[in-house]
Design an enzyme around this catalytic site. Structure first.
Site, PDB file in Angstrom:
ATOM      1  N   ARG A  11       0.829  -1.224   0.000  1.00 22.07           N
ATOM      2  CA  ARG A  11       0.000   0.000   0.000  1.00 22.07           C
ATOM      3  C   ARG A  11       0.858   1.267   0.000  1.00 22.07           C
ATOM      4  NH1 ARG A  11      -1.906  -3.682  -1.170  1.00 22.07           N
ATOM      5  NH2 ARG A  11      -3.507  -4.908  -0.178  1.00 22.07           N
ATOM      6  N   SER A  28     -10.299  -0.600   3.866  1.00 20.09           N
ATOM      7  CA  SER A  28      -9.478  -0.766   5.070  1.00 20.09           C
ATOM      8  C   SER A  28      -9.010   0.589   5.572  1.00 20.09           C
ATOM      9  CB  SER A  28      -8.255  -1.621   4.754  1.00 20.09           C
ATOM     10  OG  SER A  28      -8.667  -2.922   4.445  1.00 20.09           O
ATOM     11  N   GLU A  71      -4.375   3.777   6.375  1.00 24.39           N
ATOM     12  CA  GLU A  71      -4.226   3.564   4.927  1.00 24.39           C
ATOM     13  C   GLU A  71      -5.031   4.646   4.185  1.00 24.39           C
ATOM     14  OE1 GLU A  71      -4.753  -0.507   3.592  1.00 24.39           O
ATOM     15  OE2 GLU A  71      -5.784   0.193   1.793  1.00 24.39           O
TER      16      GLU A  71
HETATM   17  C1  LIG Z   1     -15.373  -1.123  -0.141  1.00 22.76           C
HETATM   18  C2  LIG Z   1     -13.927  -0.861  -0.399  1.00 22.76           C
HETATM   19  C3  LIG Z   1     -13.043  -1.917  -0.503  1.00 22.76           C
HETATM   20  C4  LIG Z   1     -11.684  -1.695  -0.731  1.00 22.76           C
HETATM   21  N1  LIG Z   1     -10.855  -2.764  -0.835  1.00 22.76           N
HETATM   22  C5  LIG Z   1      -9.538  -2.549  -1.074  1.00 22.76           C
HETATM   23  C6  LIG Z   1      -8.643  -3.668  -1.221  1.00 22.76           C
HETATM   24  O1  LIG Z   1      -9.036  -4.822  -1.142  1.00 22.76           O
HETATM   25  N2  LIG Z   1      -7.344  -3.392  -1.461  1.00 22.76           N
HETATM   26  C7  LIG Z   1      -6.860  -2.116  -1.578  1.00 22.76           C
HETATM   27  O2  LIG Z   1      -5.666  -1.935  -1.818  1.00 22.76           O
HETATM   28  N3  LIG Z   1      -7.679  -1.051  -1.435  1.00 22.76           N
HETATM   29  C8  LIG Z   1      -9.001  -1.230  -1.193  1.00 22.76           C
HETATM   30  N4  LIG Z   1      -9.831  -0.158  -1.065  1.00 22.76           N
HETATM   31  C9  LIG Z   1      -9.268   1.202  -1.107  1.00 22.76           C
HETATM   32  C10 LIG Z   1      -9.189   1.839  -2.501  1.00 22.76           C
HETATM   33  O3  LIG Z   1     -10.164   1.312  -3.378  1.00 22.76           O
HETATM   34  C11 LIG Z   1      -7.800   1.708  -3.122  1.00 22.76           C
HETATM   35  O4  LIG Z   1      -6.799   2.304  -2.301  1.00 22.76           O
HETATM   36  C12 LIG Z   1      -7.729   2.367  -4.508  1.00 22.76           C
HETATM   37  O5  LIG Z   1      -6.487   2.080  -5.100  1.00 22.76           O
HETATM   38  C13 LIG Z   1      -7.877   3.883  -4.439  1.00 22.76           C
HETATM   39  O6  LIG Z   1      -8.114   4.342  -5.753  1.00 22.76           O
HETATM   40  P1  LIG Z   1      -8.950   5.669  -5.998  1.00 22.76           P
HETATM   41  O7  LIG Z   1      -8.950   5.948  -7.436  1.00 22.76           O
HETATM   42  O8  LIG Z   1     -10.262   5.573  -5.335  1.00 22.76           O
HETATM   43  O9  LIG Z   1      -8.011   6.714  -5.239  1.00 22.76           O
HETATM   44  P2  LIG Z   1      -8.474   8.016  -4.463  1.00 22.76           P
HETATM   45  O10 LIG Z   1      -9.152   7.648  -3.194  1.00 22.76           O
HETATM   46  O11 LIG Z   1      -9.170   8.929  -5.386  1.00 22.76           O
HETATM   47  O12 LIG Z   1      -7.029   8.598  -4.107  1.00 22.76           O
HETATM   48  C14 LIG Z   1      -6.157   7.906  -3.229  1.00 22.76           C
HETATM   49  C15 LIG Z   1      -4.773   8.563  -3.318  1.00 22.76           C
HETATM   50  O13 LIG Z   1      -4.269   8.366  -4.631  1.00 22.76           O
HETATM   51  C16 LIG Z   1      -4.030   9.626  -5.265  1.00 22.76           C
HETATM   52  N5  LIG Z   1      -4.389   9.473  -6.682  1.00 22.76           N
HETATM   53  C17 LIG Z   1      -5.572   9.084  -7.221  1.00 22.76           C
HETATM   54  N6  LIG Z   1      -5.494   9.059  -8.563  1.00 22.76           N
HETATM   55  C18 LIG Z   1      -4.232   9.456  -8.874  1.00 22.76           C
HETATM   56  C19 LIG Z   1      -3.534   9.653 -10.106  1.00 22.76           C
HETATM   57  N7  LIG Z   1      -4.095   9.455 -11.304  1.00 22.76           N
HETATM   58  N8  LIG Z   1      -2.237  10.081 -10.041  1.00 22.76           N
HETATM   59  C20 LIG Z   1      -1.637  10.312  -8.853  1.00 22.76           C
HETATM   60  N9  LIG Z   1      -2.247  10.135  -7.664  1.00 22.76           N
HETATM   61  C21 LIG Z   1      -3.528   9.713  -7.680  1.00 22.76           C
HETATM   62  C22 LIG Z   1      -4.900  10.624  -4.532  1.00 22.76           C
HETATM   63  O14 LIG Z   1      -4.402  11.936  -4.669  1.00 22.76           O
HETATM   64  C23 LIG Z   1      -4.809  10.078  -3.115  1.00 22.76           C
HETATM   65  O15 LIG Z   1      -3.607  10.459  -2.522  1.00 22.76           O
HETATM   66  C24 LIG Z   1     -11.197  -0.361  -0.842  1.00 22.76           C
HETATM   67  C25 LIG Z   1     -12.089   0.719  -0.753  1.00 22.76           C
HETATM   68  C26 LIG Z   1     -13.448   0.473  -0.530  1.00 22.76           C
HETATM   69  C27 LIG Z   1     -14.396   1.630  -0.443  1.00 22.76           C
END
Ligand SMILES: Cc1cc2nc3c(=O)[nH]c(=O)nc-3n(C[C@H](O)[C@H](O)[C@H](O)COP(=O)(O)OP(=O)(O)OC[C@H]3O[C@@H](n4cnc5c(N)ncnc54)[C@H](O)[C@@H]3O)c2cc1C
Length: 322
Positions: free
Chosen positions: A186, A235, A305
């Site tokens: 992560r 998480s 996280e």
């Molecule tokens: C129900 C649920 C289940 C989940 N299960 C998991 C799991 O099993 N494993 C896991 O790892 N995560 C899980 N997550 C967390 C999440 O989905 C991941 O961390 C995912 O990778 C975040 O992506 P996002 O586009 O939503 O990022 P965001 O929440 O939009 O952003 C997260 C971070 O990434 C940065 N970011 C986003 N896009 C970019 C880009 N294009 N360039 C640079 N930086 C960027 C943002 O600025 C921020 O710092 C879960 C979340 C939920 C709600």
């Protein structure tokens, strides 16, 4: 909005082909559905537009004082009730192309805005294995690179050939391997001034049925053990080496613990829910409270996280961008 930000808005709106908005609500772009507006919201129409907008911003703000938040699917962030005091940049549908590589049928480029479950399903249809873990993870490819998202014993690093990254401070675009990105559990070494535009993934060929079976079992496992994708951000804490954050929160007697409208899920103790009426500050305070109580009871310091975005009252937890 300050006069300076009015000037920034006018300049960005002057070059943009996509949207540039003032005081724009961000809650709708997050799974928590919480938080206030961005001072300026920018959604570029395409890659050229992104380059034009970021070049304009560099001209206006050469030292990078104005905070920029890249928003993916907002599934790993809690945005402050006061909102984001800067520019929120969202790479959405125009950055969601899937582009198979003719020279290698197991490789493809995928835009940063593409939702992970769509990548998992698209790959399965092509009998490509390696992204099944992502079927129930509601993030984008860009967010998954930044967080090195993963589940079920795998992660993005396992399939990443390179990510294409735009440096906000310089305008340089570089292709970086997982090693160069420092991908670990992560974690990546990307900063808030670097934007993932796309990723090249390489998967492996396998019969569709085997891939589908794994995806089905991951989906079922999630449905049985997690509360679903709304009003939480997955998480809350990283798992400490050799242990699980959920087990520790439960062992400290905190399953169901509540602060204001936020509570520790009764289904999974590492998922923190925001009920109707909850504020982002409630979620922050709950996380802070649980972290302290777990440390007091069990001597383990949990690391969030989830990313906090904008100003929060009481900020022992790392807060992004303030
Ligand atoms: C129900 C649920 C289940 C989940 N299960 C998991 C799991 O099993 N494993 C896991 O790892 N995560 C899980 N997550 C967390 C999440 O989905 C991941 O961390 C995912 O990778 C975040 O992506 P996002 O586009 O939503 O990022 P965001 O929440 O939009 O952003 C997260 C971070 O990434 C940065 N970011 C986003 N896009 C970019 C880009 N294009 N360039 C640079 N930086 C960027 C943002 O600025 C921020 O710092 C879960 C979340 C939920 C709600």
């Amino acid at each position: 909005m300050s006069n300076d930000m009015n000037d920034v808005y006018d300049a960005l709106a002057g070059v943009a082909r996509g949207s540039v908005e003032r005081s724009y609500p961000l809650a709708r772009f997050t799974t928590y559905r919480l938080g206030g507006p961005a001072e300026i919201y920018v959604a570029p129409a395409d890659l050229d537009d992104l380059h034009a907008l970021t070049a304009e911003l560099r001209g206006l703000d050469p030292t990078g004082k104005i905070p920029v938040l890249v928003v993916g699917r907002g599934s790993n962030m809690v945005i402050s009730d006061a909102g984001w005091p800067g520019i929120a940049l969202r790479l959405g549908q125009p950055f969601a192309a899937l582009d198979p590589k003719a020279e290698d049928p197991t490789s493809f480029d995928v835009g940063a805005g593409k939702p992970l479950p769509l990548v998992a399903n698209w790959s399965a249809r092509r009998a490509l294995a390696g992204m099944e873990w992502a079927v129930g993870v509601p993030g984008s490819i860009g967010g998954a690179v930044r967080m090195n998202a993963g589940a079920h014993g795998s992660d993005l690093a396992a399939s990443l050939v390179h990510a294409t990254v735009l440096g906000l401070n310089t305008g340089d675009v570089s292709a970086r391997t997982g090693e160069q990105l420092g991908l670990s559990y992560r974690h990546s070494n990307l900063t808030d001034r670097e934007i993932v535009i796309s990723a090249r993934l390489r998967l492996s060929s396998e019969p569709r049925e085997a891939i589908r079976a794994r995806m089905d079992s991951f989906r079922k496992h999630r449905a049985a053990t997690q509360p679903g994708a709304l009003q939480n951000a997955g998480s809350t804490f990283k798992n400490p080496e050799g242990d699980s954050a959920g087990r520790l929160v439960e062992a400290a007697g905190l399953k169901g613990w509540r602060v204001g409208g936020a509570s520790v899920s009764a289904i999974h103790a590492n998922f923190f829910m925001a009920d109707d009426g909850a504020t982002a500050q409630d979620v922050f305070d709950l996380i802070h409270d649980v972290r302290r109580k777990v440390n007091d009871a069990l001597g383990v310091e949990l690391t969030p996280e989830v990313r906090f975005v904008g100003p929060f009252a009481g900020r022992e937890i790392e807060v992004l961008g303030t």
